[in-house]
Design a protein around this motif. Sequence first.
Motif, mmCIF file in Angstrom:
data_model
loop_
_atom_site.group_PDB
_atom_site.id
_atom_site.type_symbol
_atom_site.label_atom_id
_atom_site.label_comp_id
_atom_site.label_asym_id
_atom_site.label_seq_id
_atom_site.Cartn_x
_atom_site.Cartn_y
_atom_site.Cartn_z
ATOM 1 N N LEU A 139 0.761 -1.084 -0.062
ATOM 2 C CA LEU A 139 0.045 0.113 0.095
ATOM 3 C C LEU A 139 0.869 1.269 0.192
ATOM 4 N N GLY A 140 2.147 1.133 0.242
ATOM 5 C CA GLY A 140 2.980 2.391 0.266
ATOM 6 C C GLY A 140 2.721 3.032 1.836
ATOM 7 N N ASP A 141 2.317 2.307 2.832
ATOM 8 C CA ASP A 141 1.888 2.973 3.916
ATOM 9 C C ASP A 141 3.104 3.096 4.966
ATOM 10 N N ILE A 157 5.472 -1.601 12.403
ATOM 11 C CA ILE A 157 5.857 -3.037 12.168
ATOM 12 C C ILE A 157 7.222 -3.397 12.305
ATOM 13 N N LEU A 158 8.041 -2.369 11.722
ATOM 14 C CA LEU A 158 9.654 -2.387 12.061
ATOM 15 C C LEU A 158 9.859 -2.414 13.504
ATOM 16 N N ASN A 159 9.178 -1.511 14.152
ATOM 17 C CA ASN A 159 9.350 -1.191 15.481
ATOM 18 C C ASN A 159 9.188 -2.274 16.331
ATOM 19 N N VAL A 206 13.184 3.898 13.883
ATOM 20 C CA VAL A 206 13.201 5.540 14.212
ATOM 21 C C VAL A 206 13.118 6.357 13.107
ATOM 22 N N ALA A 207 13.900 5.901 12.038
ATOM 23 C CA ALA A 207 14.051 6.584 10.598
ATOM 24 C C ALA A 207 12.848 6.800 10.033
ATOM 25 N N GLU A 208 12.080 5.643 9.809
ATOM 26 C CA GLU A 208 10.888 5.517 9.139
ATOM 27 C C GLU A 208 9.472 6.006 10.177
ATOM 28 N N TRP A 209 9.655 5.923 11.225
ATOM 29 C CA TRP A 209 8.532 6.299 12.017
ATOM 30 C C TRP A 209 8.323 7.541 12.888
ATOM 31 N N SER A 210 9.215 8.235 12.694
ATOM 32 C CA SER A 210 9.484 9.590 13.634
ATOM 33 C C SER A 210 8.667 10.759 12.939
ATOM 34 N N GLY A 246 9.149 9.076 20.047
ATOM 35 C CA GLY A 246 9.264 8.429 21.367
ATOM 36 C C GLY A 246 9.222 6.842 21.644
ATOM 37 N N SER A 247 8.096 6.326 20.989
ATOM 38 C CA SER A 247 8.126 4.925 21.013
ATOM 39 C C SER A 247 9.381 4.114 20.256
ATOM 40 N N SER A 248 9.367 4.774 19.167
ATOM 41 C CA SER A 248 10.661 3.929 18.334
ATOM 42 C C SER A 248 12.007 3.885 19.027
#
Length: 922
Positions: free
Chosen positions: A777-779, A786-788, A811-815, A822-824
């Motif tokens: 989906l490119g989400d 998921i990576l986290n 961290v790079a993908e989800w910040s 904070g979670s990553s």
Amino acid sequence: MELRIRLLGPWEIEADGQRVRLAGRRRVAVLTRLALDAGRPVTARQLVADVWGQTSTATAAKQLHIVVSKLRDALTPEIIATVPGGYLLDLPREQVDAHSFTLLAGQARMARDPGTADGLFRQALALWRGRALAELADPWAQIESMRLEEERLAVFEDHIDLRLAAGDHHAVVTDLASHVQAHPLREGPRAQLMLALYRAARPSEALASYQEGRLVMVEELGLEPGARLSRLQRAILTRDPALELAAPAQPGAVVPAELPADTRSFTARQDEVGWLREALLRADVAVVDGPGGVGKSALAVHVAHALAGRFRDGVIYVDLNGATPGLQPLAVLDALGHLLRSLGLDGSAVPAGLEEAIARYRSLTAASNLLVILDNAVGAHQVRPLIPAGAGCRTVITSRDALTALDNARHLHLAGLGDRDAVMLLARIAGPGRVQREPEAAAKLAGLCDGFPLAIRVAGARLAARPDWRLADLADRLADATRRLDTLQYADLAVRASIAVSHRHLREEPSGHDAAHILPLLGLLDTPTHTPAATAALAHWPEARAEAALERLRHARLLESAGRGRYRFHDLIRLYAREQAAGKLPERERAAALRRGLHHYLATVSTATRRVHPQVLEPVYEAEQPGLALAGAREAGEWTEAERDNLLAVTRQAAETADPGTAIGLAAGLHMPFNFRGWVTHLADAHRTAIEVAARCGDWAGQAQEESYLGWVYRDQGRYEEAIDHLERAVVCWDKAGLPHRRIGAFNNLGIIHTMLGQLDLARANLARALDLAEELGDHYAQGAILNNRAHLLYRQGRFEEAIAQARVAVAEWSMTLYTEGSSRATLARACMHAGRRAEAADIYQVALTLLRDAGYRIGYAVTAWWSGQNLHALGRHAEARRDWRDCFTTLLETHLLTRADVAELLQQPVPDMPAPIRNML
């Protein structure tokens, strides 16, 4: 053995006239504490808290038992009785000088004969030999000492009032001069001194005393003297005749005594009785306000009976009909006619014009010593002309309105009775034996009456009239909310009619129309409290107009304040509002208003979700109201905290009464804001009900979303088998809804659960499924999440460097937000910790904690703070570890997930256990 205990000065105890010596500070303190409540039980817990104080140890209860045993040995065994939970000093209260003082002072205040009152006052004051409880320095003793001293000063000043009225002004000057010098900031005695000096033909000294007091008040308090002193100064300057000693009533003159009979079943209200008595002795006007049926009139009449003897020129009672069903409020001119006739005028002597009647009333009361009861006032405009003019007059006003516009008045807001006092009142009316036989039913009855004395009197009267009824029978009838107001009606007593009077007055006042209009609308929403924003939605008004209407209802005592910008009903008034809505509003109008109210919450909770979790997922249940804007995650969190109970209530109500989309949308909207605070227990019921709603109407997407959310909730509760079941159902429902890409969340949560269970192959497979869908989906948001989670899987597999690398990618993908970054970063810190890179982990944890705190992600902050504490403790940085553990526990306490006792127990552990609310989280 006749025992006497003296606390009003150096501590003394006598047994049969012989002085008894007690060794040990705690023995003296325990006996003193029991003596202050002689004849009443004092709990062991209270005794330990007061006497042992901050030094209380685990052995304090045993030490108390030893002290009581020693006291029994020194006095007599039966003098201190053991009662459930504590002890009781079995001694007549008059054998403790502090109680004897209070008793004598009360008798003096109620005595009708001035000579008798003077003797009683002198006996009471003679009991004082110095500072009360002088030998005890404990905080509780100091508080009691100050209370007793304040009582002594009040009694002394009351005695001075009596002596001034008797013409003893020359003698009191000497007593008052030293008293004023010792207490220069007390305005009452200074006013007495000024009056005594003036009557003793020493007006210049009276004015000098005023100036001296003014200087002290300005220098020490930065305040000018109060109204009483200022009026007295002006009266002295103008030689007002009202200051002269009033002539005694002429033989044959009629002294009004118009009080209704005291309520024989008057119960409790000791604090309120004390306040009103004090107010009548210190202020010209005392106002008692509160909702209908709360007991305002009963309190005013009860206290007036006790003090009637203090007023030489009598007591006048006027019912102003502001709360009388079927009657219009008494016109001011009619009320003045009543007052003037009570003062001896009649026929043509009573002026026909309003201004002339007011002037005549003021003239007649200028030098009087009169008590006026103005009962059931509708507003300040009605009572302002009825307040007598004389400095020796006092006025008690009862009203449902707060009457805050009245000058120089003291105000008491009367609330309902507490549970214990409500049961006591029921027992006095229905019979103590019946209450003793059915204590649980009696408590239930009192609760259903909402603490309102009127409602309790109706219930008691019905029981008294039907001796064959059990209390449980009436409780069952009252438990039916649709019949409760019908049941609370007997003879001329009716709760519904009492409330209806206030509603009617609002409809009749131009300024009350809005308030009268929204009262039934508020009954449509099941929320425990009401806000201006939600009320504006109900009424389809601007928020400012809604807030003004809510304030007007509060002033009419149909609502009460529940905090800043928040209002609530008493239960019985809520039932009345619902009745009015059902009976007076057309069905279409009711349905439209309720929908607007529910959609206000749907819109705002959807905004709160976007503020804390910006990924917008289908299905979207659009709101028809704009809702509140909520500037960011912090404001969204604060709104969620404040509206928690209301959100749960409207979600339940929507499931029962609204269309499926509104019901499902509200339940789904709760998930992220509540999850951020760890309130998963509250979510379970909401999601279960929404699943049923969605299943009934064939909304596969709505059911899938709710199944997925319920699985998430069960995951966080550690109910893993149920969680897996619901998540697998969600997968099926997403397929049936034609939205297979939305299975990402279910597969991701299945991966987390299998990770927690140590089923790492299953965890890897489910996370892989979720990641494949997200990449397809490119989400990027879902990919980061998921990576986290996969980083947690990797370090559990012992693949520490891969876990760290995966966490860095997360961290790079989800910040994208403070929450996700904070979670990553917390996951990266955890991977470093497991890899043995603890110093690096410690630094990353602190960054993560700052981000999570700023994001308002309270539950994530608590989890991270606990793991940071573990890591710091392993590094030997124990003080920092304790700091982070304390932050974890405090956060859980603030979000109502731990109690203070839980926190205390955890902090006593050298290395605290992981708290139960976060035990099932990655």
